[in-house]
Design an enzyme around this catalytic site. Structure first.
Site: not given
Length: 590
Positions: A2, A52, A75
């Site tokens: 992320c 995701a 993250n």
């Protein structure tokens, strides 16, 4: 992977500031294309770009505790999150996300919980009750994180430099294994394994213990709610990752969702060493194998994008990142969102060819420690950012904390390379998986000589890069290099070419200091060059520069005129193409 961006204490809670934070957060959208989230509390902003992997339906970030007084943006992946939840039975969870447990651990333990996390992570946590925040990065820096400071007293944290470089007066790499607390305004090391102080270990080598530790590390990384595969170059490390994954996939939860057929991926120039070896390993393991070809021109065309995403001007990293960057795009196009990779083994076991010259076990061990500590600036940076550029997550079981504890406790005498005893590089790892009754890999693959990724994809790749750089960097430019670039002055035309591109994207003085420098031979640290007097005359990061060691070593040593880019051969550029040798055996869709 992320993307996270946090701006804390910026003395500005206006709508304009919120818009600016959102604008900067979008610079990280490639890392997390599935969802964007932002939490604002006064003059503190926590934003998140989500890829995701676990609980795709409800695990959007930022995440909170029960009363939303604690906010966290993360993250990474926490592999032991289910165990940690069981330790906190009185807490209620809103999602199935592995990262939500961080907020609840902080409630119970304050800042002293980070070492409980087993995984790869960078996070920023805001405690609105006490008006403070903490940020932390995983043990060796698998996930990237930068920290910066604004003139208004604000503190900035971002997964990539591009999220904060235009708005901070000063910024730097967030040190791995550290926690930053706003209460103290300083860093504190939370990761303190025995090997970190470079004390020479003495544990006897036990191949079965080492094997079990690595298998456990791979099994942890099968935690996924999305399609996945393995990166397979055909070298020892990626082949072991693939072999162990294939062996244990059938009994995992991932197999219940995605089946027991493992997908493997490889990239290279046509006829490269990696492609041939990877195909053989894939056939042996029975994986659905995807082979991607690229040309020298394909790679050259991607160099600017690679430097923008990887955020470095280090020659070795750029050479190796470019094929991986091209491969990651094709992998993501197949619907795969996570891959398991083999980074870290060479640092832990002394796998680089220059380790042949280690004079004694003490020097051998000290060099492995130095290499592990620097991983976040090299291979971790490459593996994370080259894949995250396309919304793909890379997991690295060799850098599992528990596995590293086992591997780094072995008496380094057992790791020493001794051809007279039949011990080549990474012998202890090879021996651990040399099972006659139930073999993991064919013998000749298990004992294949080390290839750096940038070499293994095809030797003409590096030669082509040097030739291309020679067309764009003149001798006169090289004469002025020290004046133009006084910090980490480029000493070859290839290095100068990369530096020009980097400075165009990241012109700040702080940016220059985020990239490591110094002499290197075949990926060594500067200290290890002292092991062989000849190396100081041939400072090239390619494994082929390890004179007298690599089967395809530069012979004779490259003249200085060629190393600077003069007289390089012309490269014939073919029409770019990418070939899928094997089509997916199962339907993979996002």
């Amino acid at each position: 992977m992320c993307g996270i961006l946090a701006v804390l204490g910026c003395s500005d809670d206006s709508q304009a500031k919120r818009v600016r934070v959102l604008e900067l957060s979008r610079r990280l959208k490639h890392r997390g294309p599935d969802w964007s989230g932002l939490c604002q509390h006064g003059d503190c902003f926590l934003s998140h770009q989500r890829l995701a992997i676990i609980d795709p339906a409800s695990g959007d970030q930022p995440l909170y505790n029960e009363d939303k007084s604690i906010v966290v943006t993360v993250n990474g992946e926490i592999y032991n999150h289910e165990e940690l939840r069981r330790r906190l039975p009185d807490h209620k969870y809103r999602t199935g996300s592995d990262c939500e447990v961080i907020a609840h651990l902080y409630e119970e333990h304050g800042e002293d919980f980070v070492d409980m996390l087993d995984g790869m992570f960078s996070f920023v946590l805001l405690d609105t009750r006490n008006n403070c925040f903490v940020a932390a990065r995983d043990a060796v820096g698998i996930t990237p994180l930068y920290i910066g400071w604004g003139l208004d007293g604000s503190v900035w944290l971002s997964s990539e430099m591009k999220g904060l470089n235009d708005d901070c007066e000063h910024f730097e790499v967030f040190p791995p294994g550290n926690l930053y607390s706003s209460r103290s305004g300083s860093f504190r090391r939370w990761y303190n394994p025995q090997w970190y102080n470079e004390t020479i270990p003495s544990a006897p080598y036990d191949p079965l213990v080492l094997r079990k530790a690595f298998e456990d590390a791979v099994i942890k990384r099968l935690m996924t709610d999305v399609p996945f595969g393995v990166l397979l170059s055909g070298g020892l490390d990626s082949s072991l990752v693939a072999a162990v994954t294939a062996r244990h996939l059938a009994g995992s939860k991932a197999a219940e969702q995605w089946g027991t057929q493992l997908h493997s991926f490889c990239v290279g120039l046509e006829g490269s060493p990696d492609l041939k070896a990877a195909k053989e390993v894939a056939e042996y393991l029975g994986t659905v194998h995807h082979e991607f070809h690229f040309t020298v021109q394909d790679g050259i065309d991607a160099i600017e994008d690679v430097i923008f995403h990887i955020e470095t001007y280090d020659v070795t990293t750029i050479r190796a990142s470019t094929p991986m960057f091209l491969m990651a795009r094709k992998i993501k196009s197949l619907g795969v969102k996570m891959v398991i990779s083999g980074e870290g083994s060479d640092e832990i076991f002394g796998g680089y060819l220059y380790f042949h010259k280690a004079p004694n076990k003490e020097e051998f061990h000290h060099e492995t420690c130095r290499k592990i500590k620097a991983l976040h600036q090299y291979d971790c940076l490459r593996a994370n950012k080259a894949t995250s550029a396309w919304g793909l997550e890379a997991r690295v079981p060799f850098l599992d904390k528990e596995f590293m504890d086992v591997a780094m406790s072995i008496d380094p005498e057992s790791k020493m390379i001794k051809p007279d005893l039949g011990r080549i590089e990474k012998w202890v790892l090879r021996k651990a998986f040399d099972d006659e009754e139930n073999p993991y890999l064919p013998k000749h693959i298990l004992y294949r000589q080390k290839e750096q990724f940038s070499d293994g994809v095809g030797y003409s790749w590096i030669d082509g890069l040097k030739a291309h750089a020679a067309k764009h960097v003149t001798d006169r430019m090289m004469l002025n290099a020290a004046r133009i670039y006084p910090h980490n002055t480029p000493t070859t035309k290839e290095a100068y070419y990369y530096r020009m591109i980097f400075e165009r994207f990241f012109p700040q003085n702080s940016a220059r200091f985020t990239v490591p420098g110094g002499p290197s031979i075949a990926c060594s640290t500067a200290k290890a060059i002292e092991w062989d007097a000849r190396w100081s005359n041939n400072l090239d990061p390619s494994g082929r520069a390890a004179l007298g060691v690599h089967d395809s070593a530069y012979d004779p040593p490259l003249p200085s005129s060629i190393s600077a880019g003069k007289g390089a051969a012309m490269i014939t550029n073919k029409k770019p193409r990418i070939v899928d040798v094997a089509t997916p055996g199962v339907v993979i869709s996002t």
